[in-house]
Scaffold this motif. Structure first.
Motif, PDB file in Angstrom:
ATOM      1  N   GLN A  18       0.836  -1.106  -0.117  1.00 45.66           N
ATOM      2  CA  GLN A  18      -0.024  -0.085   0.099  1.00 45.66           C
ATOM      3  C   GLN A  18       0.717   1.179  -0.009  1.00 45.66           C
ATOM      4  OE1 GLN A  18      -2.692   0.134   3.298  1.00 45.66           O
ATOM      5  NE2 GLN A  18      -4.210   1.618   2.507  1.00 45.66           N
ATOM      6  N   SER A  19       2.058   1.146   0.680  1.00 49.04           N
ATOM      7  CA  SER A  19       2.793   2.415   0.738  1.00 49.04           C
ATOM      8  C   SER A  19       3.499   2.611  -0.542  1.00 49.04           C
ATOM      9  CB  SER A  19       3.901   2.247   1.634  1.00 49.04           C
ATOM     10  OG  SER A  19       4.914   0.876   1.397  1.00 49.04           O
ATOM     11  N   LEU A  20       3.789   1.724  -1.492  1.00 47.11           N
ATOM     12  CA  LEU A  20       4.060   1.668  -2.734  1.00 47.11           C
ATOM     13  C   LEU A  20       2.973   2.631  -3.559  1.00 47.11           C
ATOM     14  CD1 LEU A  20       6.010   1.381  -5.034  1.00 47.11           C
ATOM     15  CD2 LEU A  20       5.045  -0.653  -5.791  1.00 47.11           C
ATOM     16  N   LEU A  21       1.803   2.276  -3.302  1.00 45.01           N
ATOM     17  CA  LEU A  21       0.573   3.090  -4.195  1.00 45.01           C
ATOM     18  C   LEU A  21       0.643   4.484  -3.679  1.00 45.01           C
ATOM     19  CD1 LEU A  21      -2.435   0.883  -3.780  1.00 45.01           C
ATOM     20  CD2 LEU A  21      -1.013   1.155  -5.692  1.00 45.01           C
ATOM     21  N   PHE A  22       0.978   4.581  -2.544  1.00 42.92           N
ATOM     22  CA  PHE A  22       0.966   6.179  -1.897  1.00 42.92           C
ATOM     23  C   PHE A  22       2.377   6.955  -2.449  1.00 42.92           C
ATOM     24  CE2 PHE A  22      -2.282   4.630   0.990  1.00 42.92           C
ATOM     25  CZ  PHE A  22      -3.312   5.234   0.156  1.00 42.92           C
ATOM     26  N   ASN A  23       3.265   6.226  -2.881  1.00 49.77           N
ATOM     27  CA  ASN A  23       4.495   6.813  -3.547  1.00 49.77           C
ATOM     28  C   ASN A  23       4.164   7.679  -4.786  1.00 49.77           C
ATOM     29  OD1 ASN A  23       6.446   6.048  -1.579  1.00 49.77           O
ATOM     30  ND2 ASN A  23       6.831   4.122  -2.555  1.00 49.77           N
ATOM     31  N   TYR A  24       3.107   7.011  -5.463  1.00 46.95           N
ATOM     32  CA  TYR A  24       2.674   7.561  -6.775  1.00 46.95           C
ATOM     33  C   TYR A  24       1.583   8.416  -6.878  1.00 46.95           C
ATOM     34  CZ  TYR A  24       6.040   4.226  -8.922  1.00 46.95           C
ATOM     35  OH  TYR A  24       7.197   3.696  -9.183  1.00 46.95           O
ATOM     36  N   PHE A  25       0.722   8.129  -5.724  1.00 40.71           N
ATOM     37  CA  PHE A  25      -0.513   8.698  -5.778  1.00 40.71           C
ATOM     38  C   PHE A  25      -0.727   9.194  -4.000  1.00 40.71           C
ATOM     39  CE2 PHE A  25      -0.930   6.118  -9.057  1.00 40.71           C
ATOM     40  CZ  PHE A  25      -1.403   6.984 -10.161  1.00 40.71           C
ATOM     41  N   ALA A  26      -0.789  10.631  -3.959  1.00 42.66           N
ATOM     42  CA  ALA A  26      -0.666  10.879  -2.565  1.00 42.66           C
ATOM     43  C   ALA A  26      -1.953  10.289  -1.722  1.00 42.66           C
ATOM     44  CB  ALA A  26      -0.514  12.352  -2.258  1.00 42.66           C
ATOM     45  N   THR A  27      -3.042  10.580  -2.405  1.00 42.48           N
ATOM     46  CA  THR A  27      -4.452  10.060  -1.557  1.00 42.48           C
ATOM     47  C   THR A  27      -5.123   9.168  -2.602  1.00 42.48           C
ATOM     48  OG1 THR A  27      -5.658  11.881  -2.693  1.00 42.48           O
ATOM     49  CG2 THR A  27      -4.251  12.377  -0.730  1.00 42.48           C
TER      50      THR A  27
END
Length: 209
Positions: A53-62
């Protein structure tokens, strides 16, 4: 041996260039939200993609940023930039312009992801479909209204609601297929032709006009 394979797989995932990784996430989000709705959470999306999930938020803040990327890919990127010009090209008959547009448009939107995300967006209370419809109205349908007004030969003056009724009737073919799972024609061109012809005749516009 299994641990080595798992490490190799994770290493392969990490080696994706940032642009490819971002596109992978967006593609996965499109399929995910089309299936479960916009209320689906990023934890489940990450699990489905095989990333953290942290990888997702590396690309999309929210999550909203991710949904915005989905909106751009599913809706805006499917609107051809030359449609407004072609729809207002009076060297081509109005009927042919309408048929060309709706044949191409239906091919792009009569798809599982487009229809279901559009439906889920409305149920979720998101602005995606309202923004899209406003954009469509401003860029495509309002100029088209001007062409109908120019070509009309009847006493009845066309209004924007008439254009939306034509548009909605054609789009409903895709809704029947992907939302209601009802039988639909494999090739919607005949139904589109009949809808366009009825619409034009209601304003006294002959097929060759």
């Amino acid at each position: 041996m299994a641990k080595v394979a798992e490490c190799d797989e994770r290493s392969s995932r990490r080696r994706l260039p940032p642009g490819e990784r971002r596109q992978q996430i967006v593609d996965g989000a499109v399929a995910f939200f089309a299936e479960v709705g916009l209320e689906g959470n990023t934890r489940d999306l990450a699990k489905r993609l095989g990333v953290t999930q942290s990888l997702l938020f590396n690309y999309f803040a929210t999550k909203d940023d991710l949904i915005e990327a989905v909106y751009e890919q599913v809706y805006l990127n499917r609107l051809s930039p030359d449609w407004p010009t072609r729809l207002t090209d009076r060297s081509v008959s109005l009927r042919q312009r309408l048929l060309d547009f709706y044949t191409e448009y239906s091919t792009l939107i009569f798809q599982y992801e487009w229809m279901r995300i559009f439906m889920f967006s409305g149920l979720y209370g998101a602005q995606l479909n309202r923004r899209y419809l406003k954009h469509l109205g401003d860029v495509i349908l309002r100029p088209l209204l001007g062409e109908i007004e120019f070509a009309a030969r009847s006493d009845e003056t066309p209004v924007m609601e008439d254009i939306w009724n034509l548009h909605g009737g054609i789009v409903y073919i895709g809704i029947r297929q992907h939302i209601y799972r009802m039988p639909c024609p494999d090739d919607p061109s005949e139904a589109i032709s009949r809808a366009v012809d009825r619409f034009l005749l209601s304003f006294g516009i002959a097929p060759g006009d």
